[in-house]
Each structure stands twice: as structure tokens, then as C-alpha cells.
Design a protein around this motif. Sequence first.
Motif, mmCIF file in Angstrom:
data_model
loop_
_atom_site.group_PDB
_atom_site.id
_atom_site.type_symbol
_atom_site.label_atom_id
_atom_site.label_comp_id
_atom_site.label_asym_id
_atom_site.label_seq_id
_atom_site.Cartn_x
_atom_site.Cartn_y
_atom_site.Cartn_z
ATOM 1 N N LEU A 262 5.637 -2.347 -4.729
ATOM 2 C CA LEU A 262 4.482 -2.972 -4.101
ATOM 3 C C LEU A 262 3.531 -3.494 -5.167
ATOM 4 C CD1 LEU A 262 3.170 -3.209 -1.223
ATOM 5 C CD2 LEU A 262 1.957 -1.108 -1.796
ATOM 6 N N ASN A 263 3.264 -4.796 -5.101
ATOM 7 C CA ASN A 263 2.298 -5.363 -6.015
ATOM 8 C C ASN A 263 0.979 -5.558 -5.254
ATOM 9 O OD1 ASN A 263 0.680 -7.019 -7.585
ATOM 10 N ND2 ASN A 263 2.462 -7.964 -8.578
ATOM 11 N N VAL A 264 0.057 -4.615 -5.465
ATOM 12 C CA VAL A 264 -1.155 -4.576 -4.653
ATOM 13 C C VAL A 264 -2.020 -5.818 -4.841
ATOM 14 C CG1 VAL A 264 -3.380 -3.411 -4.383
ATOM 15 C CG2 VAL A 264 -1.258 -2.086 -4.333
ATOM 16 N N SER A 265 -2.188 -6.246 -6.098
ATOM 17 C CA SER A 265 -3.120 -7.370 -6.281
ATOM 18 C C SER A 265 -2.529 -8.656 -5.697
ATOM 19 C CB SER A 265 -3.500 -7.527 -7.756
ATOM 20 O OG SER A 265 -2.422 -8.076 -8.463
ATOM 21 N N GLU A 266 -1.199 -8.786 -5.768
ATOM 22 C CA GLU A 266 -0.546 -9.950 -5.162
ATOM 23 C C GLU A 266 -0.711 -9.914 -3.640
ATOM 24 O OE1 GLU A 266 3.486 -10.713 -6.813
ATOM 25 O OE2 GLU A 266 3.925 -11.354 -4.756
ATOM 26 N N LEU A 267 -0.576 -8.714 -3.070
ATOM 27 C CA LEU A 267 -0.712 -8.535 -1.630
ATOM 28 C C LEU A 267 -2.129 -8.916 -1.176
ATOM 29 C CD1 LEU A 267 1.093 -7.472 0.683
ATOM 30 C CD2 LEU A 267 0.154 -5.194 0.259
ATOM 31 N N VAL A 268 -3.111 -8.463 -1.937
ATOM 32 C CA VAL A 268 -4.507 -8.780 -1.600
ATOM 33 C C VAL A 268 -4.739 -10.296 -1.711
ATOM 34 C CG1 VAL A 268 -6.914 -8.513 -2.357
ATOM 35 C CG2 VAL A 268 -5.429 -6.501 -2.164
ATOM 36 N N ASP A 269 -4.170 -10.913 -2.755
ATOM 37 C CA ASP A 269 -4.302 -12.371 -2.897
ATOM 38 C C ASP A 269 -3.710 -13.097 -1.690
ATOM 39 O OD1 ASP A 269 -5.551 -12.101 -5.291
ATOM 40 O OD2 ASP A 269 -3.788 -12.545 -6.536
ATOM 41 N N ARG A 270 -2.531 -12.659 -1.286
ATOM 42 C CA ARG A 270 -1.868 -13.317 -0.153
ATOM 43 C C ARG A 270 -2.658 -13.111 1.144
ATOM 44 N NH1 ARG A 270 3.567 -11.554 -1.904
ATOM 45 N NH2 ARG A 270 3.581 -10.225 -0.067
ATOM 46 N N ALA A 271 -3.229 -11.922 1.310
ATOM 47 C CA ALA A 271 -4.050 -11.674 2.501
ATOM 48 C C ALA A 271 -5.259 -12.601 2.502
ATOM 49 C CB ALA A 271 -4.492 -10.208 2.546
ATOM 50 N N ARG A 272 -5.846 -12.805 1.321
ATOM 51 C CA ARG A 272 -7.028 -13.657 1.219
ATOM 52 C C ARG A 272 -6.685 -15.129 1.442
ATOM 53 N NH1 ARG A 272 -11.564 -12.648 -0.309
ATOM 54 N NH2 ARG A 272 -11.790 -14.357 -1.784
ATOM 55 N N GLU A 273 -5.417 -15.473 1.210
ATOM 56 C CA GLU A 273 -4.969 -16.839 1.533
ATOM 57 C C GLU A 273 -4.677 -16.989 3.022
ATOM 58 O OE1 GLU A 273 -1.534 -17.318 -0.891
ATOM 59 O OE2 GLU A 273 -2.697 -17.221 -2.771
ATOM 60 N N GLY A 274 -4.804 -15.874 3.763
ATOM 61 C CA GLY A 274 -4.623 -15.953 5.213
ATOM 62 C C GLY A 274 -3.205 -15.693 5.682
ATOM 63 N N GLN A 275 -2.382 -15.087 4.855
ATOM 64 C CA GLN A 275 -1.019 -14.797 5.304
ATOM 65 C C GLN A 275 -1.025 -13.546 6.178
ATOM 66 O OE1 GLN A 275 2.053 -14.809 2.328
ATOM 67 N NE2 GLN A 275 1.085 -16.461 1.146
ATOM 68 N N PRO A 276 -0.686 -13.725 7.449
ATOM 69 C CA PRO A 276 -0.793 -12.580 8.365
ATOM 70 C C PRO A 276 0.095 -11.394 7.971
ATOM 71 C CG PRO A 276 0.207 -14.494 9.463
ATOM 72 C CD PRO A 276 -0.285 -14.957 8.126
ATOM 73 N N ARG A 277 1.249 -11.680 7.364
ATOM 74 C CA ARG A 277 2.123 -10.549 7.010
ATOM 75 C C ARG A 277 1.512 -9.703 5.917
ATOM 76 N NH1 ARG A 277 8.126 -13.039 6.717
ATOM 77 N NH2 ARG A 277 8.746 -10.870 6.424
#
Lengths: 322, 322
Positions: free
Chosen positions: B4-19
Amino acid sequence: MPPLNVSELVDRAREGQPRAVAKLISLVEDASPRLREVAAALTPHTGNARVIGLTGPPGVGKSTSTSMLLSALRKEGKRVGVLAIDPSSPFSGGALLGDRIRMTEHATDPGVYIRSMATRGHLGGLSWATPQAVRVLDAAGFDYVLIETVGVGQSEVDVVKLADTTVVLLAPGMGDGIQAAKAGVLEIADVFVVNKSDRDGAEVVVRDLKQLISFARREIRGESWRQPIVRTVASREEGAGELVAALNEHHDWLAAHGELARRREHRAASEVEAIALRRLRAELEDLHGGGHLSGLARQVVERQLDPYAAADALLDSLRPGQ
Amino acid sequence: MPPLNVSELVDRAREGQPRAVAKLISLVEDASPRLREVAAALTPHTGNARVIGLTGPPGVGKSTSTSMLLSALRKEGKRVGVLAIDPSSPFSGGALLGDRIRMTEHATDPGVYIRSMATRGHLGGLSWATPQAVRVLDAAGFDYVLIETVGVGQSEVDVVKLADTTVVLLAPGMGDGIQAAKAGVLEIADVFVVNKSDRDGAEVVVRDLKQLISFARREIRGESWRQPIVRTVASREEGAGELVAALNEHHDWLAAHGELARRREHRAASEVEAIALRRLRAELEDLHGGGHLSGLARQVVERQLDPYAAADALLDSLRPGQ
């Protein structure tokens, strides 16, 4: 207020004085610092009461059913304590008040003690107070303790799990709710009651329940207890004898399979854990009151601290030695 | 499972990716050990979302109203997250499932994220997961977070208290419940909605509410916020504009009176306290799993130990240094 003589209070409760019982349960609800003494005085006298949980969706006739069961047990000469779980929700307070009024026929019977337990307030609420209230009634010599809950929130379901035997009530004409109810209650029910069984649709409820029980037994239950379905019309006290018989049968089954001891151990574990947790919580609250937590919260709001780092700081101040 | 890459996940969430959003909330629900990292990565991006709680008795039209509000906010171009609190009670699972299905019209809208929060399970449940899920949605750039609860148990009410603004829904034709509801909800409501206001009895509900509000203001509230009553017919999206206006007005009032900061501090304090408590609880659970608690419980059942002495022993093993 005169100084509290705990051993005298316990003696009076054991003689059946309702005011002494009430006082002991109030000490529990108020989280009195004297509870440690109270518990020590009560414990030698515990272990005799049968604890019955009654739950089911709103409108199923829980209080009427509890009242019916109470009357039937009184006819056998049993002393009965009732803990009515009042979730003190903004949305149910009034309804429960009405239920309590219906139970007033028992109010003057010295072999009966009825108490509404408030769940509002913090520090563990119901899960903290209920097992200790059961302990009070048990030690005071009640043969049965009935725990009646509205059965909608998780905390109420948890309380029911404190019982030796859990009775789940259903009724015809509950609309969509009945499907949902049936699917979920199988895990917690030891005995099913179909109340209002003189109404249209009662036989459909019984038939659906039977199907579900036999399906669930194949799928998830390896045990030999067969959940009985008792038909009642609680408002006319019909089916009371069958319900008492089902409760006795379940009690005998529990005792014969070592399950009674297991359930009571589970209840004691919940009680001990709740007491321990409450103490830890109280220590956190002290820190809260002291402004430490609100200072940390302000830093979280201002994004200077994330909540885990704030929790670390809070726990460090709780456990200075570590 | 890939690491799990947490900072990548947070970035993707901030881009609006629902997953990515879903994954982050799942980490919260599962109490992942990575949450510490997640919280640290999220915190700098928080503080923008308006948090609205919606609650009311069963049958009042909560999900339909939430859906109406969602549509109205979307028309203003706002991104909206919804946390639907599912108490996972044996008695309500099915009904909520139906409500969720009604919300599927929003399922394909990328500006909307809807999530049911399960409350079942131990270790703090809702009070633990909800504020952190709000944090996830806030950091992911949602302008509004709507928390919808069934509003029957204490834990659901507590969750509503996490909101900046709490909307209490009522409706005509709810029988006895309405009286009880009105008496208790005054303390938690910032905005009242009388839904199904095209039905008989709606004006009686509004009139009774007005009386109660003016009475309560004299008796218990010194504040200057005047709880508005919005009439809606959520199934036809009538009254949506008035509701949004009332929410905006309350938000402005909160901000002008320093109350917004106070409420957010309160939410952060709840979150920090829940994280700290959960850790203490987990430590107790470890002892439980290790058999120490069940051994103590057995001694309580056998009356060799009272529950307070057992709790002492449990805490001693938790805090060996003290």
C-alpha cells in the motif's frame, strides 16, 4: 445526606426492600465511587438468578409480553426483577414512558421490581451499568431478571447478549421490517415469540420463521438446541404457559451442555472489561476536563497535528511511566 | 495484495478517484495499522468540508431527503460525500438496503460519493470510524459531507453531534412518536424539516414545533440562533432550495459566532479520544485473547473475585509499570 452504610444497604436489599434495591442500582447508574465496596458485598450472594433478555422491533408488544411473562412467573411464586432499557433517544423516550405506565399493575407487588435503565450519558452507558444492575438483582434474591430492550441499536443488542436466554419477539403486520428482522435475529434468538398471533398473517410469520430456522440450522449452527416458536396474544395473556415452558427447557439445555457457565462467564467478562474501560475512560475525561484534550483538538483543527499524533500525546499524559 | 502506497492513495483520492476514497474509508473501518500514516497524509488537506447531519425517526423519509439535498447541492456544482450510518441491527438492515437502492440515481455521478458505514463489530464502532471517514472525504475535496443516521440509538445521536449543522426531519402521520420526537430533538436540531408536508397534519406538526421552539428558547436557550422549519416534499424535490438556504444561513451564523471552530474542535476531540480509547481497548482485547480476562471472569462467576477486583487485576496487567 447521611453516610452510606453499604453492608446495611445490601442486607436490606436481600430482605426484599425495594428502596434498598433502587438505591444500589442508582449507585451503579451514577458510577458511585462506593461501587467497589458494593460489588464486594454483593458478589457472595450472586449466581442464582435466571437472566432473560426480551427484544424485538418496535410495535411488537414487548412491554405487554414482558408483563405477561412477569405475571406467569409470579403465579409460580418467583420473585422477578425487570430492567427496561430506555435508550433515551430523542425519538423513543415518550413511547417507553407509555410502556412503563402499562406495567403499573405490578407496581404494588413486593415480589416484583421494575426499573428503567437510562442509556444516555457517556462513559460506557448501558454496557457498563446493565451487568452490574443484574448483579444487584441477582444478589437481592430475585429468581428471574428480565432485560427488555427496544432492540434497535447495537448497544441494545449487546445488552441482550448478557442474558442466559434471549427471547426475540415478532408479530404479523410489521410490513417490510419483518423480513429484515427475521434475517438478522437468528443469531441472537434462543426462543422466538410470535405475538399478536390471533391476527391475520401470524401463520405466515410462523411458517417463514420455521423455514429460516431449518435453513440456518443446516447452514450455520452445529448445535443441538432447536429454537422453539411460541405463539402468544400477550394482551390477553395467551401463551404464557408455553413461553415459561420454553424458557425452562432452554435453561435445562444450557445447564446440560455447559453453556450456562459459558454464558455467565461471558457476562462477567463483559462486566469486568466495562469496569476497566470505564476507569481508563475516566482518566481520559480528567485530561479532557483539564483542557489537555481540547488543546490537542484545537491543534488538529488547525492542521498542526494529525489525530493519531494527538492521541499519542493524550496517552503519554495518561501513562507517564511508559 | 500489492504493498500500500499511502501518499499515492491520498493523491488519487484528492484527484477524485472514488476507488481511492473507498479504499481509505475501508482502512478506517478495518482499523488498519496504516491509519496513522493515512491521517498524517490527510490532515494538511482538511478543514474545508461542511458537515451536515440528517436524522429523524424511521419512516420520515431520511434517504429521500438526503437524496434531494444531494441533487440540490450538485446543481450548485458542489462535490458531495454521503456517509449513511447503518446500525446493522438485526431489525433495520433490510430497510436501509432499500434506502441505498433508492440513492442509486447518484451512483454514476463523479461528484458524488455514497458510503454505508457499518456499526456492527466492536472496538468503538461508529464513534471511532465516522469522524475519520469525514476526514477522508474532507481531505478528498468534497465540499459537503452528509451524515445520515436512522436516529434511534444513542450512538447514532452521538454521530450526528459530529456535524457542523444537524437537520432533524419530522413528518405528519407518525402517530404517538411525533410527540416524543419533538420533546427530545430540540437540543440537537439546528434546522427542522417537516417532510411529506403535502399530507394531512403537516401544519399541525409545524405549529406544534413552533410552539415548542419558542417555549424552549425562553426556557433553555440563551443563544440567538432561531431554528428554522423547512417544509419539504422530498419525493418531488419540493423545498430543496429552502433547505439549502437554511443550511447556508446556519453556516454563516456558526462562522460569525465562533461556533464553527468550537464544533470542529469538539469533532476533533471526539476523534482523538476515540483513537486513544481504541488503543487502550485493543490492549485489553489482547489480554482477553490471551485468556487472562476469561480466567478472571471465571473467578467472578465462581464468586472468588468481585468484578472490581478483577478489573484491577486486568488493568495491572495492562500497565505493569504502575
